[in-house]
Design a protein around this motif. Sequence first.
Motif, PDB file in Angstrom:
ATOM      1  N   SER A   1       0.806  -1.227   0.000  1.00  0.00           N
ATOM      2  CA  SER A   1       0.000   0.000   0.000  1.00  0.00           C
ATOM      3  C   SER A   1       0.836   1.273   0.000  1.00  0.00           C
ATOM      4  O   SER A   1       0.290   2.372  -0.024  1.00  0.00           O
ATOM      5  CB  SER A   1      -0.943   0.011   1.213  1.00  0.00           C
TER       6      SER A   1
ATOM      7  N   SER B   1      -4.401   0.642   5.514  1.00  0.00           N
ATOM      8  CA  SER B   1      -4.402  -0.785   5.801  1.00  0.00           C
ATOM      9  C   SER B   1      -5.764  -1.396   5.529  1.00  0.00           C
ATOM     10  O   SER B   1      -5.863  -2.515   5.020  1.00  0.00           O
ATOM     11  CB  SER B   1      -4.014  -1.032   7.261  1.00  0.00           C
TER      12      SER B   1
ATOM     13  N   THR C   1       0.849 -10.152   1.459  1.00  0.00           N
ATOM     14  CA  THR C   1       0.520  -8.764   1.751  1.00  0.00           C
ATOM     15  C   THR C   1       1.584  -8.097   2.607  1.00  0.00           C
ATOM     16  O   THR C   1       2.246  -8.730   3.424  1.00  0.00           O
ATOM     17  CB  THR C   1      -0.841  -8.648   2.462  1.00  0.00           C
TER      18      THR C   1
ATOM     19  N   ALA D   1       1.417  -4.939   4.976  1.00  0.00           N
ATOM     20  CA  ALA D   1       0.669  -3.890   5.682  1.00  0.00           C
ATOM     21  C   ALA D   1      -0.665  -3.563   5.015  1.00  0.00           C
ATOM     22  O   ALA D   1      -1.088  -2.414   5.013  1.00  0.00           O
ATOM     23  CB  ALA D   1       1.509  -2.628   5.823  1.00  0.00           C
ATOM     24  N   SER D   2      -1.347  -4.539   4.468  1.00  0.00           N
ATOM     25  CA  SER D   2      -2.663  -4.307   3.873  1.00  0.00           C
ATOM     26  C   SER D   2      -3.657  -5.336   4.390  1.00  0.00           C
ATOM     27  O   SER D   2      -3.727  -6.463   3.894  1.00  0.00           O
ATOM     28  CB  SER D   2      -2.592  -4.374   2.344  1.00  0.00           C
ATOM     29  N   MET D   3      -4.434  -4.939   5.399  1.00  0.00           N
ATOM     30  CA  MET D   3      -5.485  -5.815   5.894  1.00  0.00           C
ATOM     31  C   MET D   3      -6.565  -6.007   4.835  1.00  0.00           C
ATOM     32  O   MET D   3      -7.166  -7.077   4.725  1.00  0.00           O
ATOM     33  CB  MET D   3      -6.089  -5.228   7.174  1.00  0.00           C
TER      34      MET D   3
ATOM     35  N   TYR E   1       1.448 -12.772   5.301  1.00  0.00           N
ATOM     36  CA  TYR E   1       1.542 -11.377   5.712  1.00  0.00           C
ATOM     37  C   TYR E   1       2.934 -11.139   6.279  1.00  0.00           C
ATOM     38  O   TYR E   1       3.407 -11.928   7.100  1.00  0.00           O
ATOM     39  CB  TYR E   1       0.462 -11.095   6.761  1.00  0.00           C
TER      40      TYR E   1
END
Length: 365
Positions: free
Chosen positions: A9, A65, A88, A90-92, A107
Motif C-alpha cells: 500500500s 491498511s 501482503t 501492511a494491507s489488511m 503477511y
Amino acid sequence: MLKVLNVISDSNIGGAGKMLLVFLRNCDRSKLDMTVILPNGALLIEELKALNVRYLTVDGLAEKSFSIPVVRSLKKLIKKEKPDIVHTHASMSARIAARAAGCKIIYTRHSVFPNSPLKIRFPLKQIFGVVNNYYADKVIAVSPAAADIIVEAGQKPGKVKVIYNGVDALSKPGTSERAAARAVYGVSENDFVCGIFARLTPVKGHEYVLKAAELLKDNADIKFVIAGTGEIEDELKKRAVENRLDNVVFTGFLSDVEALMGALDLQLNASYGTEATSLALLEGMSMGIPAVVSSFGGNPYVISHGENGMIFPEKDADALADAIKVLYDDKDLYQKMSENSIRTFNERFTAAEMTKNIEALYYSL
C-alpha cells in the motif's frame, strides 16, 4: 508454476518496498509467476518496470491498511487473477479479500511498534488474535523482535516464521573513490566518520546522535554525517548550529547511498521506535563497516555486542559517545569488528538467503 500476488500500500519506497525489490531481483522467476498490486502513482512502479515485473494498480489503496471499497476492488481483482498465494505488506484489505477469494495468505510484519497496553489484554487481545489468525496462513516477521510483538497481540506462534531481511552486498570503494566521496561532505581521509542513515523523524533518535557529537567535539577528527530528510530536519540543523557542532554534516536527500556508505568508518543507529532489521546496517556490514546501535527492537539481532559492533541503551547519548570513542581509540578491536561484520553478513543477511527462505515458505503452502 506458482502464482503469487504481492500487495503493498506504500506510495513511496520504504523498507517493505525495498525488500520486495530485492526479492524480485533474486527469486527464480522460471518457477514463480510474480505480480505486484500497488497504488496508482506509486514510486515502486518505475522500479517494477525496470525489472520487467507485471503490476496492477488499485484506487484508494495508498497508505491505508483497511478500506471497504478497496476490499471489494481487491476481491474482484484476486478472483480474476486466481493466484495460489497472496502476500501482503501492511494491507489488511488484501488479506480480507484474499480469504474471500479462497487463496493462501502470507503477511509480512516489517516493523516493530510496541503494542498498546489495551491491545494485549482481554478482550482486545483475543479479538485481534482471532482476526489476525483467520486472515493469515503464515506470517513473516523480519526479526524476532517483530515476532514477539505480534505473538504478544494474539498471533499463534506456529504461524509465525522469522525471515531476516537480506540485501545485495555493496562494493567497497577504492582509495580514490572513498576520498572523493568524503570530499563531497568536507571530511578528510584521516577523519573517523560516523554516519546514520534514517528518515529524520523523532523515533530514529537523531537527537541522541547530536548529543554524542557534542560530547565528542574535542576529538576534532571524529565526524558525524546525518543522511536523509524528514519532518525534524530543520529542528536538528538548528540545534547543531546553536551548539556549534562543526563536526556534524547533513546531506539532505541522497540518490547515491552507496557512495556515502563506502566513505564511513562506523555506522550509527539510535532508534527507539519501529526498528526491525535495518537495511542500512546490513548494507554497511557487507562492506565491513561495524555499527553502534541502540538496544531497541531488532538491532540486537543484527549487531552482536563486541563482535560486529556495540550496543548502547536506547536514548543514552553518553553511552553512544563512549562506544564511538572505544572504536575510535582501539584500532585492533575495530579491525576485528570489521572482519566479523562481513562474516556475519555472508552467513545471515544476504539477499540469496532471504530469497531462499521466502521461496521455501511459498512452496510449503
